[in-house]
Design a protein around this motif. Structure first.
Motif, PDB file in Angstrom:
ATOM      1  N   MET A 189       0.831  -1.210   0.000  1.00  0.00           N
ATOM      2  CA  MET A 189       0.000   0.000   0.000  1.00  0.00           C
ATOM      3  C   MET A 189       0.865   1.260   0.000  1.00  0.00           C
ATOM      4  O   MET A 189       0.426   2.317  -0.449  1.00  0.00           O
ATOM      5  CB  MET A 189      -0.929   0.015   1.220  1.00  0.00           C
ATOM      6  CG  MET A 189      -2.085  -0.959   1.095  1.00  0.00           C
ATOM      7  SD  MET A 189      -3.036  -1.057   2.623  1.00  0.00           S
ATOM      8  CE  MET A 189      -4.226  -2.329   2.176  1.00  0.00           C
ATOM      9  N   GLY A 190       2.083   1.142   0.494  1.00  0.00           N
ATOM     10  CA  GLY A 190       2.996   2.276   0.444  1.00  0.00           C
ATOM     11  C   GLY A 190       3.364   2.667  -0.978  1.00  0.00           C
ATOM     12  O   GLY A 190       3.783   3.789  -1.229  1.00  0.00           O
ATOM     13  N   TYR A 205       1.199   2.514  -3.600  1.00  0.00           N
ATOM     14  CA  TYR A 205       0.024   2.905  -4.393  1.00  0.00           C
ATOM     15  C   TYR A 205       0.167   4.278  -5.039  1.00  0.00           C
ATOM     16  O   TYR A 205      -0.244   4.478  -6.174  1.00  0.00           O
ATOM     17  CB  TYR A 205      -1.253   2.903  -3.527  1.00  0.00           C
ATOM     18  CG  TYR A 205      -1.878   1.546  -3.343  1.00  0.00           C
ATOM     19  CD1 TYR A 205      -1.149   0.385  -3.574  1.00  0.00           C
ATOM     20  CD2 TYR A 205      -3.198   1.415  -2.928  1.00  0.00           C
ATOM     21  CE1 TYR A 205      -1.723  -0.854  -3.386  1.00  0.00           C
ATOM     22  CE2 TYR A 205      -3.777   0.171  -2.741  1.00  0.00           C
ATOM     23  CZ  TYR A 205      -3.036  -0.954  -2.961  1.00  0.00           C
ATOM     24  OH  TYR A 205      -3.598  -2.187  -2.777  1.00  0.00           O
ATOM     25  N   ARG A 262       6.056   0.130   5.480  1.00  0.00           N
ATOM     26  CA  ARG A 262       5.196   0.784   4.501  1.00  0.00           C
ATOM     27  C   ARG A 262       5.679   2.212   4.217  1.00  0.00           C
ATOM     28  O   ARG A 262       5.707   2.652   3.071  1.00  0.00           O
ATOM     29  CB  ARG A 262       3.750   0.824   5.005  1.00  0.00           C
ATOM     30  CG  ARG A 262       2.801   1.406   3.965  1.00  0.00           C
ATOM     31  CD  ARG A 262       1.374   1.404   4.423  1.00  0.00           C
ATOM     32  NE  ARG A 262       1.132   2.440   5.434  1.00  0.00           N
ATOM     33  CZ  ARG A 262      -0.041   2.694   5.965  1.00  0.00           C
ATOM     34  NH1 ARG A 262      -1.091   1.981   5.585  1.00  0.00           N
ATOM     35  NH2 ARG A 262      -0.196   3.615   6.873  1.00  0.00           N
ATOM     36  N   GLN A 304       7.057   3.690   0.702  1.00  0.00           N
ATOM     37  CA  GLN A 304       6.485   4.889   0.083  1.00  0.00           C
ATOM     38  C   GLN A 304       7.588   5.833  -0.387  1.00  0.00           C
ATOM     39  O   GLN A 304       7.363   6.681  -1.240  1.00  0.00           O
ATOM     40  CB  GLN A 304       5.586   5.592   1.104  1.00  0.00           C
ATOM     41  CG  GLN A 304       4.767   6.732   0.513  1.00  0.00           C
ATOM     42  CD  GLN A 304       4.032   7.507   1.587  1.00  0.00           C
ATOM     43  OE1 GLN A 304       3.652   6.949   2.613  1.00  0.00           O
ATOM     44  NE2 GLN A 304       3.846   8.791   1.372  1.00  0.00           N
ATOM     45  N   ASP A 310      -8.182   0.738  -4.304  1.00  0.00           N
ATOM     46  CA  ASP A 310      -8.330   2.055  -3.679  1.00  0.00           C
ATOM     47  C   ASP A 310      -9.393   2.016  -2.586  1.00  0.00           C
ATOM     48  O   ASP A 310      -9.213   2.588  -1.510  1.00  0.00           O
ATOM     49  CB  ASP A 310      -8.727   3.108  -4.724  1.00  0.00           C
ATOM     50  CG  ASP A 310      -7.540   3.487  -5.590  1.00  0.00           C
ATOM     51  OD1 ASP A 310      -6.601   2.678  -5.671  1.00  0.00           O
ATOM     52  OD2 ASP A 310      -7.549   4.578  -6.184  1.00  0.00           O
ATOM     53  N   LEU A 323      -7.987   0.260   0.445  1.00  0.00           N
ATOM     54  CA  LEU A 323      -7.087   1.122   1.200  1.00  0.00           C
ATOM     55  C   LEU A 323      -7.881   2.185   1.953  1.00  0.00           C
ATOM     56  O   LEU A 323      -7.590   2.491   3.105  1.00  0.00           O
ATOM     57  CB  LEU A 323      -6.074   1.792   0.262  1.00  0.00           C
ATOM     58  CG  LEU A 323      -5.136   2.808   0.911  1.00  0.00           C
ATOM     59  CD1 LEU A 323      -4.395   2.193   2.086  1.00  0.00           C
ATOM     60  CD2 LEU A 323      -4.141   3.349  -0.097  1.00  0.00           C
ATOM     61  N   HIS A 353      -3.600   7.121   5.541  1.00  0.00           N
ATOM     62  CA  HIS A 353      -2.531   6.838   4.588  1.00  0.00           C
ATOM     63  C   HIS A 353      -2.997   7.141   3.166  1.00  0.00           C
ATOM     64  O   HIS A 353      -2.261   7.732   2.373  1.00  0.00           O
ATOM     65  CB  HIS A 353      -2.087   5.376   4.719  1.00  0.00           C
ATOM     66  CG  HIS A 353      -1.090   4.962   3.692  1.00  0.00           C
ATOM     67  ND1 HIS A 353       0.203   5.419   3.690  1.00  0.00           N
ATOM     68  CD2 HIS A 353      -1.193   4.139   2.619  1.00  0.00           C
ATOM     69  CE1 HIS A 353       0.854   4.901   2.670  1.00  0.00           C
ATOM     70  NE2 HIS A 353       0.036   4.121   1.997  1.00  0.00           N
ATOM     71  N   ILE A 357      -1.004   9.862   0.594  1.00  0.00           N
ATOM     72  CA  ILE A 357      -0.371   9.568  -0.693  1.00  0.00           C
ATOM     73  C   ILE A 357      -1.180  10.163  -1.845  1.00  0.00           C
ATOM     74  O   ILE A 357      -0.947   9.848  -3.004  1.00  0.00           O
ATOM     75  CB  ILE A 357      -0.147   8.058  -0.913  1.00  0.00           C
ATOM     76  CG1 ILE A 357      -1.466   7.299  -0.935  1.00  0.00           C
ATOM     77  CG2 ILE A 357       0.789   7.491   0.126  1.00  0.00           C
ATOM     78  CD1 ILE A 357      -1.314   5.861  -1.389  1.00  0.00           C
ATOM     79  N   LEU A 413      -4.583  10.143  -2.540  1.00  0.00           N
ATOM     80  CA  LEU A 413      -5.880   9.646  -3.022  1.00  0.00           C
ATOM     81  C   LEU A 413      -6.964  10.614  -2.566  1.00  0.00           C
ATOM     82  O   LEU A 413      -6.893  11.171  -1.469  1.00  0.00           O
ATOM     83  CB  LEU A 413      -6.192   8.259  -2.448  1.00  0.00           C
ATOM     84  CG  LEU A 413      -5.290   7.103  -2.830  1.00  0.00           C
ATOM     85  CD1 LEU A 413      -5.958   5.785  -2.440  1.00  0.00           C
ATOM     86  CD2 LEU A 413      -4.984   7.097  -4.306  1.00  0.00           C
TER      87      LEU A 413
END
Lengths: 299, 277
Positions: free
Chosen positions: A106-107, A109, A158, A162, B153, B156, B163, B167, B169
Motif C-alpha cells: 500500500m505504500g 500505491y 510501509r 512509500q 483504492d 485502502l 494513509h 499519498i 488519493l
C-alpha cells in the motif's frame, strides 16, 4: 516522485487551527525543520500534537498562517508522495484481511497507475523495505497475527516503501518490546543520515535524548523548539507538562563527593527522564545500554 | 412433487439467474461494508431509497435515479446533522432513515401506481417485468464493474484512510463512490428481495467470508459464492414452501453464517475454544 536533490524542509509559520466547534487547537505556532533530523514532538494529551500532524499532512487548513514543505504548499508535497505517516497501533483494524506484504505494498500505491497493479520495481522496493525492518519472514502473515513490535515494524516498512522523505510517527514506542524499540531507533538514525526529516510524537520522555537531535515542545502552541540539549530542560518540561509529571529528586549521599551526584527523575508514567545536576538530559539507555548511565552520573 | 419441478418453469429459472447476479453484486459490496463498519449505513440507505423510488415513478425517471438521490441525501444529511448537534451518529441516522422511509410510505399511498407496495418491501423476483429486469441488469453490471476496477483504492480507503490521503488519493471522492455503489446495489437488489431484506444481502455474505478467510481477494470470492448459493437455493426452496423467495434467500444466508460462526477453521467458535483450550 520525491526528488532526492531538492532540499527538504518543513516550515510552520504562525499557524492557528480552530475546530468548527470554536475550540482553538493551536495558536500562533511557529517552527521549522531541515534535512537530516529526528525531532521529538512532546506534549501532554490534547496539547495539539495530532493537530500539528494533521496540518503537516494537509488534512486541516490553518485558519491563519502557512505550512510549507520544501518551500511548497502541502498539497504539492502530497502529490509527490513526500510525507509518510506511521499510525498509532490503536488506529489500525488488526482483523482486516490483509497480509504484511499487502500493507507494505500500500505504500507504493501513490506511484502506481490507477489500477494499482504492482510492477517489478514495486515488488523489489517492498521486499527491501521488509528486509530493512527484519520482517521478511512474516510477509504472508495476516497482520493480526503479529506481536506489538512486529505490527509497528510493518507500518514502518510501509513508510519506507512509500519513499517519503518526511516521516511522521505517532507514538511509535507504545506497546513495543525493547528489541523493536532499539531497532526503530537504529532505523531512524539511518534515515537521518540519508537526509530524511523525521517527526516523532511521543510522551515517552526518557528516550527522547537518546535518538532525537531536536525537540518541539507543544501545549496549544510551540513553547520551545531547538536542539535537544537546549530545549529538554526541567524548566521547559515543567511548562509543557504543568503538574502532570511525577517529580523525584535523588541524592546519592552514599557516594564520595555526593552533592554533585544529585539526579532528578521526571516521568509521566512512561519511561522516566533523568536530569543531572547541570540540568542536562541523561541518556537513560534502552535495554543493554543502561550500563553507561550510572557511569555518566559519576563523572 | 418432483425435485426438478422448479426448473420446468421459466420464471423460476429466471429468478435463480437474477438472484445469482444480484447476490454477486451484493456480496462484493458487502465485503467493503463489513470491513468499513457500514452495516447500519446499508440499512439506512436501503430504507431511505423508498421516497426516491416513488418520486422517480411520478416523474417518469428510472427508479435507480430516485433511489440514488434519496440514498445520498440520507448519508449527507446524517453527516451534516451530526456535525451540528451533540447527538451521536447512529442515532441521527436512525431518525433520518426512518423519517425518509415513512415519507416514502405516505407518498406511496397517495400515488396511484401499478406497483404493489408488497413488491417494493419484500421483492418480486418471480414476476419481474422486462423493463425492471433490464434496470436490475444495468445497475448490477455497472456497480460490479466500478467496484472491481477501484477495488484496491476502496480497500485502502476502508483500511487506512489517513494513509490513503497522505499519498494523494481523493478520499472524499472515494466516500461518495462507495455511497453511490451502495445505492446502485440496493436498486439492483430491490426487485429481488425488497427494501426490508436487502440489508441482509449487503452484510451477511461479507461476514461469512470474513470468518472463513484472511485475504481480501479470497474474501470477495467466498462472499460471492456463499451469496450465489444462498440466492439460488433460496429461490428453489421457496417453490416447495410456497414462501416469499426473498425471505428464503436471506434465511439460507443466515444459516450459512451460523455454520461459519461455529465451524470456521480459524475464526469459528469451536476453533477459538480449542485455542483457549
Amino acid at each position: 516522485m520525491s526528488d532526492a536533490s531538492t532540499p527538504l524542509s518543513i516550515e510552520v509559520t504562525d499557524v492557528t487551527v480552530a475546530y468548527t466547534n470554536g475550540n482553538v487547537a493551536l495558536r500562533d505556532t511557529t517552527f521549522s525543520l531541515h534535512s537530516g533530523t529526528v525531532c521529538a514532538l512532546v506534549g501532554v494529551n490534547g496539547s495539539g500534537k495530532s493537530t500539528l500532524f494533521k496540518v503537516i499532512m494537509g488534512f486541516l487548513k490553518p485558519a491563519k498562517g502557512t505550512v510549507r514543505i520544501g518551500g511548497r504548499p502541502v498539497k504539492e508535497a502530497q502529490k509527490r508522495n513526500l510525507v509518510a505517516y506511521v499510525p498509532q497501533s490503536e488506529e489500525v483494524d488488526w482483523t482486516f484481511p490483509v497480509s504484511v506484504w499487502d500493507v507494505v505494498m500500500m505504500g507504493r500505491y501513490g506511484s502506481m497507475n490507477f489500477l494499482r497493479i504492482p510492477r517489478e520495481e514495486d515488488r523489489r522496493i517492498v521486499r527491501e523495505s521488509l528486509e530493512r525492518v527484519g520482517m521478511s519472514e512474516y510477509k504472508d502473515r495476516q497482520i493480526g497475527e503479529l506481536s506489538g513490535g512486529q505490527k509497528k515494524r510493518v507500518f514502518l516498512a510501509r513508510a519506507l516503501a512509500q519513499r517519503g522523505r518526511i516521516m511522521l510517527l505517532d507514538e511509535p514506542f507504545t506497546g513495543v518490546d525493547v528489541k523493536t524499540e532499539t531497532a526503530i531507533i537504529d532505523l531512524l538514525e539511518e534515515l537521518r543520515e540519508d537526509g530524511h526529516i523525521i517527526l516523532v510524537s511521543t510522551h515517552n520522555l526518557g528516550s527522547v535524548p537518546e535518538f532525537c537531535d531536536r525537540v518541539v515542545l507543544v501545549n496549544r502552541t510551540v513553547l520551545a523548539s531547538g536542539p535537544t540539549a537546549q530545549i529538554f530542560t526541567e524548566e521547559n518540561l515543567a511548562k509543557a507538562f504543568g503538574g502532570v509529571l511525577r517529580h523525584f529528586k535523588f541524592d546519592h549521599t552514599d557516594l564520595p563527593g555526593s552533592a554533585r551526584n544529585e539526579v532528578l527523575l521526571l516521568s509521566d508514567d512512561e519511561r522516566p527522564l533523568l536530569l543531572g545536576q547541570d540540568g542536562a538530559p541523561k541518556r537513560s539507555g534502552v535495554g543493554t545500554k543502561t550500563g553507561p548511565l550510572v557511569e555518566d552520573s559519576r563523572k | 412433487m418432483h425435485w426438478l419441478e422448479p426448473f420446468r418453469y421459466s420464471f423460476m429459472v429466471d429468478a435463480m439467474l437474477i438472484g445469482a447476479l444480484v447476490g454477486t453484486v451484493c456480496a462484493v459490496l458487502s465485503c467493503y461494508l463489513v470491513l468499513k463498519g457500514w452495516s447500519l449505513m446499508g440499512d439506512a440507505i436501503s430504507h431511505a431509497v423508498l421516497p426516491g423510488v416513488v418520486g422517480a415513478y411520478l416523474l417518469g425517471l428510472p427508479l435507480a435515479v430516485g433511489a440514488f438521490v434519496t440514498g445520498l441525501f440520507c448519508a449527507t444529511a446524517t453527516g451534516w446533522v451530526k456535525a451540528n448537534t451533540r447527538i451521536k451518529e447512529d442515532t441521527v441516522m436512525g431518525i433520518i432513515f426512518t423519517g425518509l422511509f415513512a415519507l416514502g410510505l405516505v407518498m406511496f399511498t397517495k400515488v396511484q401506481t401499478d406497483v404493489h407496495l408488497n413488491h417494493i418491501l419484500f421483492g418480486n423476483i418471480l414476476g419481474i417485468e422486462r423493463s425492471s429486469k433490464i434496470q436490475t441488469l444495468v445497475a448490477a453490471v455497472l456497480t460490479l464493474g466500478v467496484v472491481l476496477t477501484l477495488r484496491k483504492d476502496l480497500l485502502l480507503y476502508c483500511f487506512d484512510p489517513t494513509h490513503a490521503r497522505t499519498i494523494g488519493l481523493n478520499t472524499q471522492a472515494l466516500y461518495y463512490v462507495l455511497l453511490a455503489l451502495l445505492a446502485g446495489t440496493i436498486v439492483a437488489a430491490l426487485q429481488a428481495v425488497g427494501i426490508l431484506l436487502v440489508v441482509a444481502m449487503l452484510i451477511t455474505p461479507g461476514c461469512i467470508a470474513h470468518l472463513l478467510t484472511d485475504r481480501f481477494d479470497r474474501m470477495l470470492v467466498v462472499a460471492a459464492l456463499s451469496s450465489v448459493v444462498s440466492c439460488v437455493t433460496g429461490v428453489y426452496i421457496s417453490f416447495f414452501l410456497n414462501a416469499a423467495p426473498g425471505a428464503c434467500m436471506v434465511l439460507v444466508q443466515a444459516l450459512i453464517f451460523a455454520l461459519a460462526f461455529v465451524f470456521a477453521p480459524r475464526h469459528g467458535l469451536l476453533a477459538s475454544r480449542r485455542v483457549k483450550g
